[in-house]
Design an enzyme around this catalytic site. Structure first.
Site, PDB file in Angstrom:
ATOM      1  N   LYS A   1     -14.811  -1.779 -52.249  1.00  0.00           N
ATOM      2  CA  LYS A   1     -16.008  -2.499 -52.690  1.00  0.00           C
ATOM      3  C   LYS A   1     -17.240  -1.741 -52.213  1.00  0.00           C
ATOM      4  O   LYS A   1     -17.254  -1.158 -51.122  1.00  0.00           O
ATOM      5  CB  LYS A   1     -16.023  -3.934 -52.139  1.00  0.00           C
ATOM      6  CG  LYS A   1     -14.864  -4.791 -52.635  1.00  0.00           C
ATOM      7  CD  LYS A   1     -15.075  -6.269 -52.366  1.00  0.00           C
ATOM      8  CE  LYS A   1     -15.359  -6.594 -50.909  1.00  0.00           C
ATOM      9  NZ  LYS A   1     -14.284  -6.192 -50.007  1.00  0.00           N
TER      10      LYS A   1
ATOM     11  N   HIS B   1     -21.828 -11.669 -48.484  1.00  0.00           N
ATOM     12  CA  HIS B   1     -21.979 -11.599 -47.033  1.00  0.00           C
ATOM     13  C   HIS B   1     -23.241 -12.337 -46.592  1.00  0.00           C
ATOM     14  O   HIS B   1     -23.843 -12.001 -45.575  1.00  0.00           O
ATOM     15  CB  HIS B   1     -22.061 -10.139 -46.570  1.00  0.00           C
ATOM     16  CG  HIS B   1     -20.855  -9.329 -46.937  1.00  0.00           C
ATOM     17  ND1 HIS B   1     -20.893  -8.340 -47.901  1.00  0.00           N
ATOM     18  CD2 HIS B   1     -19.583  -9.383 -46.499  1.00  0.00           C
ATOM     19  CE1 HIS B   1     -19.687  -7.809 -48.029  1.00  0.00           C
ATOM     20  NE2 HIS B   1     -18.875  -8.425 -47.183  1.00  0.00           N
TER      21      HIS B   1
ATOM     22  N   ASP C   1      -8.206 -69.692 -46.637  1.00  0.00           N
ATOM     23  CA  ASP C   1      -8.342 -68.610 -47.602  1.00  0.00           C
ATOM     24  C   ASP C   1      -8.917 -69.160 -48.905  1.00  0.00           C
ATOM     25  O   ASP C   1      -8.415 -70.165 -49.450  1.00  0.00           O
ATOM     26  CB  ASP C   1      -6.981 -67.963 -47.876  1.00  0.00           C
ATOM     27  CG  ASP C   1      -7.067 -66.892 -48.935  1.00  0.00           C
ATOM     28  OD1 ASP C   1      -7.571 -65.800 -48.632  1.00  0.00           O
ATOM     29  OD2 ASP C   1      -6.648 -67.166 -50.082  1.00  0.00           O
TER      30      ASP C   1
ATOM     31  N   GLY D   1      -8.826 -68.124 -52.016  1.00  0.00           N
ATOM     32  CA  GLY D   1      -7.903 -68.129 -53.146  1.00  0.00           C
ATOM     33  C   GLY D   1      -6.914 -69.266 -53.049  1.00  0.00           C
ATOM     34  O   GLY D   1      -6.626 -69.950 -54.050  1.00  0.00           O
TER      35      GLY D   1
ATOM     36  N   MET E   1      -3.814 -66.471 -52.196  1.00  0.00           N
ATOM     37  CA  MET E   1      -3.602 -67.633 -53.065  1.00  0.00           C
ATOM     38  C   MET E   1      -2.127 -67.992 -53.175  1.00  0.00           C
ATOM     39  O   MET E   1      -1.777 -69.138 -53.482  1.00  0.00           O
ATOM     40  CB  MET E   1      -4.178 -67.358 -54.454  1.00  0.00           C
ATOM     41  CG  MET E   1      -3.453 -66.318 -55.273  1.00  0.00           C
ATOM     42  SD  MET E   1      -4.069 -66.164 -56.972  1.00  0.00           S
ATOM     43  CE  MET E   1      -5.552 -65.232 -56.710  1.00  0.00           C
TER      44      MET E   1
ATOM     45  N   ASP F   1     -17.801  -0.229 -45.945  1.00  0.00           N
ATOM     46  CA  ASP F   1     -16.531   0.039 -46.622  1.00  0.00           C
ATOM     47  C   ASP F   1     -16.494   1.449 -47.176  1.00  0.00           C
ATOM     48  O   ASP F   1     -15.492   2.167 -47.035  1.00  0.00           O
ATOM     49  CB  ASP F   1     -16.327  -0.968 -47.754  1.00  0.00           C
ATOM     50  CG  ASP F   1     -16.015  -2.371 -47.250  1.00  0.00           C
ATOM     51  OD1 ASP F   1     -15.644  -2.501 -46.069  1.00  0.00           O
ATOM     52  OD2 ASP F   1     -16.150  -3.327 -48.026  1.00  0.00           O
TER      53      ASP F   1
ATOM     54  N   GLY G   1     -13.160 -13.218 -44.476  1.00  0.00           N
ATOM     55  CA  GLY G   1     -14.066 -14.280 -44.889  1.00  0.00           C
ATOM     56  C   GLY G   1     -14.127 -14.446 -46.387  1.00  0.00           C
ATOM     57  O   GLY G   1     -14.841 -15.313 -46.888  1.00  0.00           O
TER      58      GLY G   1
END
Length: 546
Positions: A109, A216, A526, A528, A471, A114, A60
């Site tokens: 750690k 954690h 349209d 344009g 256009m 651990d 993790g």
């Protein structure tokens, strides 16, 4: 689905398999011992001359620990379940797989599981005849009065120091001492805006920012309310003791949920507040020791003495190790902006000016009609956009800022005007049209040929073609009529026909209309194309009354 996981019980095995598919590591083939080891390592070969380095812990926190397996760092990593230490047998199996005559160092750690599991594995390995030493990393300064500070991202600097010593052939005692010294000198502190979400579980309800969260999901030392990235970094550095007597090695770690943009801003704040002269090396920003998706960061500091810098800069082949960066003041340069003649400095033609004013007025007066068309197929602002350009043209004429008597200069001035006065893509496209046309007019092309060249550039950059309901459906047939030598009246009819045909086009190939359902387009011209048709009709009408 909130995360890209498969079955949560397979998460650790699958992430290790993903790593092993593209890096130089080998995996143990037993489900009860998730061991990642350098593929170029054998205890009876490399292990005879070089100290093996083993670390690990709960998963993790990726890329920790497996991402730091490689030449110059760890020999092996032993992975437990998410946030859970690996078992004693798995750790002991890792020692047996790696440890040769040179011995091995376990980097642990400072968490109870651990410490106990790695510690018992070390004792049993010694019982079997292996030379084993251990070093415990406790770099968390969030709880200064606790007798057992936690091990955080500073563990990685211990990995690198030990790895550098081992790689150059130092004996176990020397490697162990170097790791212990580094472990005693690093300190880390983190802040998170939210906690992590464990695989297969609902998101945590703890959303209040906290300083000093554990990796954690342990609660932080206190709730905080930073009002900016700068403030967040200031609070973390204050918790680290506001170090100002560098130089330091600084490591900025993404706890898993911060975006790259956030991390660069945090890095800027970190370097500014520490002072560039106080930072000899910057590690990261990078996801180094994460806590699943925790939205937070941590800062680790270590004194930048000669031995530390040498170790951190030593070559390494671990895939997740970031390249250390030397920091420096920001270097800048002065960009060159467009230099063009002041508008309107060319010759003026009164008749041409009146014609341009007539065309601009036609567009301005069409604002409501064009907006109504656009409201049916777009966002309802086509008329306002063309009217804005028209008003800018009328204003420029009034102020004498259009060189109406010089074709190329006039086209260039109109191109700049459209780019600044009109919003959206229409202004940019018309600016491309006129800017490209100006280049052809410089070469003595006539307006029809110049506009034809401009249309080609519009299509190149804009991507639209005739029939895409833009256009261009009115502009292309009108200009083609003129390049064929026909009259303005014929061009106006071609433009009107092209515009009207857009009402039967049920699919737009470009522009906002391309996002509109087909049935909403049917029967609607349209906007344009309608604007272009009205321009050509006004031009033809003016020409017929001369």
């Amino acid at each position: 689905m909130h995360h890209f996981y498969n079955q949560s019980e397979h998460l650790v095995s699958e992430l290790l398999e993903g790593l092993a598919m593209s890096t130089h590591v080998t995996l143990s083939d037993h489900r009860d011992a998730r061991i990642v080891m350098r593929s170029d390592w054998h205890p009876e070969r490399e292990g005879r001359q070089q100290v093996a380095l083993i670390s690990g812990g709960g998963s993790g926190h990726e890329p920790t620990h497996a991402g730091f397996v490689g030449r110059g760092m760890l020999t092996a990593a032993v992975a437990g379940d998410v946030f859970a230490s690996p078992g004693v047998e798995a750790i002991l199996a890792g020692i047996r797989a790696c440890c040769g005559a040179a011995g091995c160092l376990l980097i642990i750690k400072n968490y109870t599981g651990d410490r106990l599991n790695f510690g018992l594995a070390a004792e049993r390995a010694r019982e079997e005849g292996f030379q084993v030493e251990t070093v415990i990393v406790a770099d968390d300064v969030a709880l200064p009065d606790t007798p057992q500070p936690r091990g955080l991202a500073g563990t990685l600097l211990v990995h690198k120091m030990a790895g550098s010593c081992a790689e150059r052939g130092d004996d176990l005692g020397t490697v162990h001492q170097a790791a212990r010294v580094m472990a005693s000198r690093v300190r880390s502190m983190g802040m998170a805006l939210s906690s992590a979400t464990l695989p297969g579980q609902e998101a945590s309800s703890r959303k209040t920012p906290e300083l000093g969260l554990g990796i954690h999901n342990e609660p932080g030392v206190r709730q905080v309310n930073p009002d900016s990235a700068d403030d967040a970094v200031m609070q973390v550095l204050e918790a680290l003791g506001r170090p100002d007597n560098g130089p330091w090695v600084a490591m900025l770690n993404n706890l898993g949920g911060c975006a790259p943009q956030e991390m660069q801003i945090l890095k800027r704040a970190c370097l500014e507040q520490l002072g560039l002269s106080n930072v000899a090396l910057m590690m990261g920003p990078a996801a180094l020791m994460t806590s699943l998706d925790m939205h937070g960061f941590s800062i680790t500091l270590a004194p930048a003495d000669e031995a530390t810098l040498e170790a951190l800069l030593a070559p390494v082949e671990a895939p997740a190790w970031p390249t250390p960066q030397k920091v420096h003041e920001i270097e800048t340069f002065s960009p060159r902006f467009s230099q063009r003649p002041s508008p309107g400095e060319g010759r003026h033609d009164e008749t041409r000016g009146h014609l341009i004013a007539h065309l601009a007025t036609t567009l301005k007066d069409s604002e409501k009609a064009l907006d109504e068309l656009d409201a049916k197929v777009g966002d309802g602002d086509a008329g306002a956009t063309f009217a804005a350009g028209a008003r800018a043209v009328l204003k420029a004429l009034d102020e004498g800022q259009l060189s109406t008597g010089e074709d190329a200069r006039l086209a260039s001035e109109l191109g700049h005007l459209f780019a600044t006065a009109m919003g959206g893509s229409s202004g940019v496209l018309l600016s491309i049209l006129m800017t490209s046309a100006a280049q052809r007019l410089e070469d003595d092309a006539d307006w029809a040929d110049a506009l034809q060249a401009g249309i080609e550039r519009m299509q190149h950059y804009g991507g639209a073609q005739q029939g895409d309901r833009t256009m261009l459906d009115a502009m292309i047939p009108a200009i083609e009529t003129l390049t064929d030598g026909q009259s303005l009246e014929a061009a106006a009819k071609a433009a009107r026909s092209g515009a009207d045909e857009t009402a039967s086009m049920r699919k737009a190939g470009a522009g906002r209309s391309s996002l509109v359902p087909e049935q909403a387009l049917e029967g609607v011209v349209d906007p344009g194309a309608e604007a272009v048709a009205r321009l050509f009709e006004a031009l033809a009408d003016r020409n017929s009354h001369r």
